[in-house]
Design an enzyme around this catalytic site. Sequence first.
Site, mmCIF file in Angstrom:
data_model
loop_
_atom_site.group_PDB
_atom_site.id
_atom_site.type_symbol
_atom_site.label_atom_id
_atom_site.label_comp_id
_atom_site.label_asym_id
_atom_site.label_seq_id
_atom_site.Cartn_x
_atom_site.Cartn_y
_atom_site.Cartn_z
ATOM 1 N N GLU A 112 0.890 -1.161 0.000
ATOM 2 C CA GLU A 112 0.000 0.000 0.000
ATOM 3 C C GLU A 112 0.924 1.206 0.000
ATOM 4 O OE1 GLU A 112 -1.300 2.955 0.407
ATOM 5 O OE2 GLU A 112 -2.416 2.775 2.293
ATOM 6 N N GLU A 121 3.775 9.621 -2.798
ATOM 7 C CA GLU A 121 4.623 9.389 -1.632
ATOM 8 C C GLU A 121 5.997 8.801 -1.961
ATOM 9 O OE1 GLU A 121 2.887 7.987 1.896
ATOM 10 O OE2 GLU A 121 1.014 9.056 1.599
#
Length: 320
Positions: A112, A121
Amino acid sequence: VDVMAGIETYNELEIHRVMVEDRHRCNVYRKALSDGISPGDVVLDVGAGSGILSMFAARAGAKRVYAVEWATVARFARKLVRSNDPEGRIRIIHADVTRVTPRERVDLIVSEWLGGVGIDENYLRPLLVARDRWLKPNGRILPERVTTLMAPVWDGALHNELEFWRASPYGLDLRQIGARTTHEIFWTRNQLTTRALMAPAQPLWTIDLHRCSQRAATKGFDAERRFTITKGGRLSALGTWFAADFGRGLSLTNAPGAPENHWGPVSLPLNDTIRVERGTPVAVRLRCTPADPGFCRFRWSARVGGRKWEHHDTYQGYTF
Ligand SMILES: C[S@@+](CC[C@H](N)C(=O)[O-])C[C@H]1O[C@@H](n2cnc3c(N)ncnc32)[C@H](O)[C@@H]1O
């Protein structure tokens, strides 16, 4: 940008609580793992955090699960796993996944790694490094594909924020704060609904986790699109979100109107709120390049109707 910001956030339990409490997110991963794991499979969990996905994988019948996590939450994951993995199938490895030598090849990688825009990210490259070292030739990755989408939107919360900085609060000229704010991207704070969309969303790019090269992940992503306003009104931002495809009809998204989740759509502000009519063209370009650990650098440009192009860059939002 603080280069350690990415790790430090994940050292705290708070973010892991938020993610584990996100039932929509967790249930999609749990279903994908229970459908995708055959008894005897070996699994790698990249960026295991609290170990939640590793525990799902063990429950789904995995023979062994390597849970790699570089933040100190790995120590806590070890404790959580102890009370949920009586047979000791899960091995927590407290390390940067790009520096771990594979113990064996795995049948499935789960991760994830998703920010609100999908890629933001910066965990895509580490994931691909792990894929190239650990995955068996016919192994699978969950999710399989991640698409980033965009639509012109009315974001009332963002509009109100910018108006605040422009209205001389406390009798001070704080317009500079507002100007910087238009170079930041806004996560969950504003839960855009489908009513906020002023034109149908369009996909910007799709990352195929089996095929994407480390080089492509390092270079970043770049897309240009033209929208035509279908719902006149006030335009204040470009809304973006991701759609992650797990195969077999299973997907996870933070799109407007999606089941409640901890991301919510992300807004990229425009300089001003602009009145637009049905039929107004809106040209946009979004570029996203990995920067320091923790964040991608985003640059977006927009041209609304006959106006000039306006340009935004998160580096201007973060650097003083
Ligand atoms: C979005 S969180 C997901 C955590 C957990 N898998 C879950 O689903 O709740 C991503 C995790 O990846 C970790 N991570 C990021 N880059 C990593 C790397 N290179 N090596 C190991 N862990 C990493 C972060 O510290 C963070 O805990």
